[in-house]
Design an enzyme around this catalytic site. Sequence first.
Site, PDB file in Angstrom:
ATOM      1  N   LYS A 220       0.807  -1.223   0.000  1.00 44.88           N
ATOM      2  CA  LYS A 220       0.000   0.000   0.000  1.00 44.88           C
ATOM      3  C   LYS A 220       0.843   1.277   0.000  1.00 44.88           C
ATOM      4  O   LYS A 220       0.414   2.301  -0.503  1.00 44.88           O
ATOM      5  CB  LYS A 220      -0.966  -0.021   1.174  1.00 44.88           C
ATOM      6  CG  LYS A 220      -2.092  -1.039   0.955  1.00 44.88           C
ATOM      7  CD  LYS A 220      -3.283  -0.759   1.835  1.00 44.88           C
ATOM      8  CE  LYS A 220      -4.504  -1.533   1.372  1.00 44.88           C
ATOM      9  NZ  LYS A 220      -4.365  -3.000   1.517  1.00 44.88           N
TER      10      LYS A 220
ATOM     11  N   GLU B 169     -10.139   6.910   2.455  1.00 39.08           N
ATOM     12  CA  GLU B 169     -11.067   5.966   3.066  1.00 39.08           C
ATOM     13  C   GLU B 169     -10.248   4.786   3.584  1.00 39.08           C
ATOM     14  O   GLU B 169      -9.153   4.526   3.092  1.00 39.08           O
ATOM     15  CB  GLU B 169     -12.072   5.469   2.033  1.00 39.08           C
ATOM     16  CG  GLU B 169     -11.575   4.326   1.119  1.00 39.08           C
ATOM     17  CD  GLU B 169     -10.419   4.695   0.185  1.00 39.08           C
ATOM     18  OE1 GLU B 169     -10.207   5.908  -0.056  1.00 39.08           O
ATOM     19  OE2 GLU B 169      -9.723   3.776  -0.302  1.00 39.08           O
TER      20      GLU B 169
ATOM     21  N   SER C 204       1.821  -9.849  -0.754  1.00 40.45           N
ATOM     22  CA  SER C 204       1.440  -8.431  -0.703  1.00 40.45           C
ATOM     23  C   SER C 204       1.677  -7.766   0.651  1.00 40.45           C
ATOM     24  O   SER C 204       1.858  -6.559   0.723  1.00 40.45           O
ATOM     25  CB  SER C 204      -0.035  -8.273  -1.100  1.00 40.45           C
ATOM     26  OG  SER C 204      -0.868  -9.086  -0.294  1.00 40.45           O
TER      27      SER C 204
HETATM   28  C1  LIG Z   1      -5.214  -3.997   1.247  1.00 43.11           C
HETATM   29  C2  LIG Z   1      -4.479  -5.263   1.020  1.00 43.11           C
HETATM   30  C3  LIG Z   1      -4.808  -6.138  -0.032  1.00 43.11           C
HETATM   31  C4  LIG Z   1      -5.983  -5.914  -0.938  1.00 43.11           C
HETATM   32  O1  LIG Z   1      -5.944  -4.780  -1.724  1.00 43.11           O
HETATM   33  P1  LIG Z   1      -5.658  -4.812  -3.284  1.00 43.11           P
HETATM   34  O2  LIG Z   1      -5.987  -3.447  -3.732  1.00 43.11           O
HETATM   35  O3  LIG Z   1      -6.553  -5.861  -3.908  1.00 43.11           O
HETATM   36  O4  LIG Z   1      -4.244  -5.166  -3.446  1.00 43.11           O
HETATM   37  C5  LIG Z   1      -4.032  -7.257  -0.217  1.00 43.11           C
HETATM   38  N1  LIG Z   1      -2.998  -7.550   0.606  1.00 43.11           N
HETATM   39  C6  LIG Z   1      -2.662  -6.741   1.626  1.00 43.11           C
HETATM   40  C7  LIG Z   1      -1.513  -7.116   2.486  1.00 43.11           C
HETATM   41  C8  LIG Z   1      -3.392  -5.582   1.876  1.00 43.11           C
HETATM   42  O5  LIG Z   1      -3.046  -4.782   2.906  1.00 43.11           O
END
Ligand SMILES: *Cc1c(COP(=O)(O)O)cnc(C)c1O
Length: 391
Positions: free
Chosen positions: A85, A107, A374
């Site tokens: 993020k 948000e 992620s």
């Molecule tokens: C917010 C988040 C997501 C989901 O958001 P995307 O916009 O689909 O990437 C996925 N993994 C993590 C670790 C997150 O914090």
Amino acid sequence: MKYKGRYGQFGGFYVPEVLNGVLEELEEGFYRYYKDEGFVAELESLYKDYAGRETPLYFAKRFSEYVGFKVYLKREDLLHGGAHKVNNALGQGLLAKYMGKTKIIAETGAGQHGLATAMIGALFGMETKIFMGVIDIERQNVNVHKMRLCGAQVIGVQGGTGTLKDAINDAMRYWTSHAEDTFYLFGTAAGPHPYPTIVRHFQTCIGTEARKQCLDKLGKLPDMVVACVGGGSNAIGIFSGFIDDKDVKLVGVEAGGKSVASGKHAATLVAGKVGILHGSKAYLLQDEDGQVYDTESISAGLDYPSVGPEHCLLKDLKRAEYVAAEDEEVLDAFEILIQKEGIIPALESSHALAYLISLKDKLTPETIVVMNLSGRGDKDVSIVEKYRPVK
Ligand SMILES: *Cc1c(COP(=O)(O)O)cnc(C)c1O
């Protein structure tokens, strides 16, 4: 607007009249600065020294032995803030600065994007307001506390179900009357044009790096690239590096099946129907009357009832495949990665891991899979403990 922001029939900007001009100004600002030499240099330096890019592409040897094929993890979990993020928050925060805005709003649902924005608000010395449903504020009090420590004001949203969908509506509404000095830092590759394009752009670093790392390390491209999908930003970020490589299979994994918590599913692309939410045409979770319903899974970060327009198009074109992972499989995957690699994955990312585990012993041992890890799961340890107490 100059650039229509259409992905096939998806995307666009279905917004009230008052937002048109505001989004147009944003579009203009983005196209003015995103290739600007000074802007690019400043962002590169922040990615490197503030966020910690580039992130490693790590060969997960013991996890690979377990599933029976080669798994490389793109380590976005190692970034500042613990997830991908920060890439988007830095990009849009810097754009806000270049556009002469002095305040930012955002948000948040699970609080991860709110926290990333609060960090960047502190970094750039900008007054920051985070809109968050009152139910989410209660559920995510650690993140709320961290946002406040960064100096952000957390605004409780009462309307609707008190969750992410309502927070977006209120943030949009606030923005219409404060756009002069305020930048709306949107959290995922969805929403009205130009957000899907902007967020994608600031997440392409994941895919660009991953592709280069594959060629440098392995001398070839992977057979498959896998990522979890909430609104779709981390997935489109890594997919972007490989979309033109037709032999690389792309798989997005949504939160799906039956949630341990509610029995409802959150698999927008797997189970949704085309509709309009938050200014964008996309697949949506809705009942027969077209009522959008709130999603629920163990990972709050994937609980968004819509999804970015480019994913909708990739699905229809069959360029990417979208599948769902159920809560129980996700909890298994969370535990298995820790036990095999000593890495605590975010529950969101554990959806992608669960898909890899579902392929266990079904692919040849030479198969190379790149998975976007992620985020890190420190934030999820107490949630998992509720379902799977450690003996
Ligand atoms: C917010 C988040 C997501 C989901 O958001 P995307 O916009 O689909 O990437 C996925 N993994 C993590 C670790 C997150 O914090």
